[in-house]
Design an enzyme around this catalytic site. Structure first.
Site, mmCIF file in Angstrom:
data_model
loop_
_atom_site.group_PDB
_atom_site.id
_atom_site.type_symbol
_atom_site.label_atom_id
_atom_site.label_comp_id
_atom_site.label_asym_id
_atom_site.label_seq_id
_atom_site.Cartn_x
_atom_site.Cartn_y
_atom_site.Cartn_z
ATOM 1 N N CYS A 84 0.823 -1.208 0.000
ATOM 2 C CA CYS A 84 0.000 0.000 0.000
ATOM 3 C C CYS A 84 0.865 1.270 0.000
ATOM 4 O O CYS A 84 1.580 1.515 -0.957
ATOM 5 C CB CYS A 84 -0.990 -0.042 1.164
ATOM 6 S SG CYS A 84 -2.308 1.194 0.993
ATOM 7 N N HIS A 193 -3.915 -4.909 -0.093
ATOM 8 C CA HIS A 193 -3.512 -5.413 1.219
ATOM 9 C C HIS A 193 -3.578 -6.935 1.239
ATOM 10 O O HIS A 193 -4.641 -7.496 1.499
ATOM 11 C CB HIS A 193 -4.432 -4.835 2.305
ATOM 12 C CG HIS A 193 -4.188 -3.386 2.552
ATOM 13 N ND1 HIS A 193 -3.259 -2.936 3.466
ATOM 14 C CD2 HIS A 193 -4.720 -2.283 1.980
ATOM 15 C CE1 HIS A 193 -3.234 -1.624 3.460
ATOM 16 N NE2 HIS A 193 -4.116 -1.190 2.564
ATOM 17 N N GLU A 195 -2.577 -8.863 3.438
ATOM 18 C CA GLU A 195 -2.902 -9.323 4.796
ATOM 19 C C GLU A 195 -4.390 -9.242 5.085
ATOM 20 O O GLU A 195 -4.853 -9.702 6.120
ATOM 21 C CB GLU A 195 -2.087 -8.513 5.823
ATOM 22 C CG GLU A 195 -2.555 -7.086 6.086
ATOM 23 C CD GLU A 195 -2.134 -6.060 5.027
ATOM 24 O OE1 GLU A 195 -1.699 -6.458 3.929
ATOM 25 O OE2 GLU A 195 -2.268 -4.853 5.315
#
Lengths: 213, 258
Positions: A84, A193, A195
């Site tokens: 990001c 993202h 994650e």
């Protein structure tokens, strides 16, 4: 010796998600959250996450000497993953906050999505928030086990532009086509993202922990 | 091909337990927010919203612990709302693993709080929750007002103007609940959803009134919502998230199905 994966902590938001997701897919690697440039240099792999405003991000990196540590990791050939704002910081320049020079690992700059119209002529919402498709721009070990056009979770108001095509590992469409992933040598960076991107994201992180550039 | 619309199941959590009854036949502990969140994740939920209704101050630590547990095991975005009043509340929730926080009555009491929060933590993690009720008569043009205290207390604030102001102040997303429709199962207030969605530049989550899968489609296609939030239709297993996604996809709404 156990491999150490450093997650760079420069006080910009939520590292919990990135480190927890890495812990979930790590096998025998130590995930170390650190703000110490020497620990970043000494690590075997480095993750450079980020949320928030780019100006604050770059200012903190320069104040702490983490900017030089990142350059050293790049030069040392160790795997580096930007996420990001971490990806945006690796480009040459961002127009956010009235324009700011970034780390310049990749050429290209970061631009506001602006007032764009979607296919039906309606104004597109900014931030670009949610699950969008990533079209793989090249074959790459980081894409192993991930389908072309798989969806990842994005949340951003600025996007990478003018990145040389040879450095673009993946594209995304939101009003315009932009670089969702960039790579060169030992560096891979993503606008989305991983994650927060369920199975596709965890696979990408697992690929990073195994990547031998 | 492009950005998918999102389905967001919402959990009401009181002192670390899911309340309002989640009824999955094969879940071990339907009161455990982690188990419920995992279940929704496995069913393809695009995000999870966790509404903290804990009244006690001590309960806030339990909330942070619960957020930590969910964020360690469920790798999709997590929004936490309820009782968020200070920058420290926000920091604690983000550090515990929340990706976004919802601000509701604190924004009404002190709009500047939203500006400070967005400047400090970034618009991407600031969701302003709006509870709106129709106040115009049938013969008049539509007008909605902001209510607090679960829809009991009028504020005099026009809902559309308020939504615009909140995004000017830096809200990155609006969670819009129709207090007229909440709990009715009669569908979203489509006119309200459309009015807010057209007025603000940020994504809007429609909430309040979902009773069947067509209501979700209507919220997106007619209401212009970017995401739909629902609780009871999923909790009571009337439909799974996967059912909802297939239904919406078949109705022409782009969804994440992989």
């Amino acid at each position: 010796m156990t491999e150490v994966v450093a997650v760079i902590d420069y006080g910009m938001g939520n590292l919990h998600s990135a480190s927890k997701a890495l812990e979930k897919v790590a096998s025998g690697q130590t995930i170390l959250i650190t703000s110490d440039p020497d620990q970043v240099r000494a690590a075997d792999r480095v993750v450079f996450p980020g949320v928030g405003a780019i100006r604050d991000c770059i200012a903190v990196l320069r104040d702490t000497g983490l900017d030089q540590a990142i350059h050293d990791v790049v030069a040392a050939g160790k795997p580096l993953l930007g996420i990001c704002v971490g990806m945006q910081a690796l480009l040459a320049r961002s127009e956010e906050n009235n324009g700011i020079d970034c780390l310049g690992v990749f050429s290209g700059q970061v631009s506001f999505f602006g007032e764009m119209l979607g296919e039906t002529g309606n104004k597109l919402k900014v931030p670009h928030m949610g699950w969008n498709q990533v079209q793989q721009g090249m074959a790459h070990p980081m894409w192993a086990g991930i389908a072309d056009n798989a969806r990842f979770y994005f949340v951003h108001s600025y996007c990478a532009t003018d990145v040389p095509e040879s450095d673009v590992a993946g594209y995304c469409d939101y009003g315009r086509r932009f670089a969702a992933a960039v790579t060169r040598d030992n560096v891979f960076a993503v606008q989305f993202h991983p994650e927060k991107s369920a199975d596709a994201g965890l696979t990408l992180l697992e690929n990073f922990l195994r990547w031998q550039p | 091909m492009g950005l998918a619309k999102r389905i967001i199941p919402c959990l009401d959590v009181d002192d670390g337990r899911v309340v309002k009854g989640v009824q999955f036949v094969d879940i071990r502990d339907a009161g455990d927010p982690v188990e419920v969140a995992k279940r929704y994740n496995d069913a393809g939920a695009d995000e999870i919203t966790f509404l903290d209704i804990t009244a006690s101050h001590e309960g806030r630590d339990t909330t942070l612990h619960t957020v930590e547990q969910i964020a360690s095991q469920v790798f999709i975005p997590l929004t936490v709302g309820g009782g968020v009043r200070t920058l420290e509340d926000i920091r604690n929730l983000l550090n515990a693993g929340a990706d976004k926080v919802g601000i509701n009555s604190a924004a009404v009491h002190n709009p500047e709080f939203v500006r400070e929060a967005a400047e400090r933590f970034g618009s991407q993690c600031i969701v302003v929750a709006i509870d709106a009720k129709k106040v115009s008569a049938e013969s008049e043009p539509n007008r909605w007002e902001i209510f607090t205290h679960g829809g009991r207390k009028p504020t005099g604030l026009d809902a559309v103007e308020w939504a615009k102001r909140m995004t000017d102040y830096g809200a990155g997303e609006i969670l819009l609940t129709s207090m007229d429709r909440d709990g009715t199962k009669n569908g979203f207030d489509i006119a309200l959803t459309r009015a807010i969605s057209d007025a603000v530049p940020v994504p809007v989550i429609a909430s309040g009134g979902v009773g069947n899968l067509q209501h979700l489609v209507d919220g997106v296609i007619q209401g212009g919502a970017d995401a739909v939030l629902a609780a009871s239709i999923f909790h009571f297993a009337e439909y799974t998230v996967a059912d909802a996604k297939r239904y919406m996809q078949n109705a022409g709404v782009e969804m994440r199905l992989d």
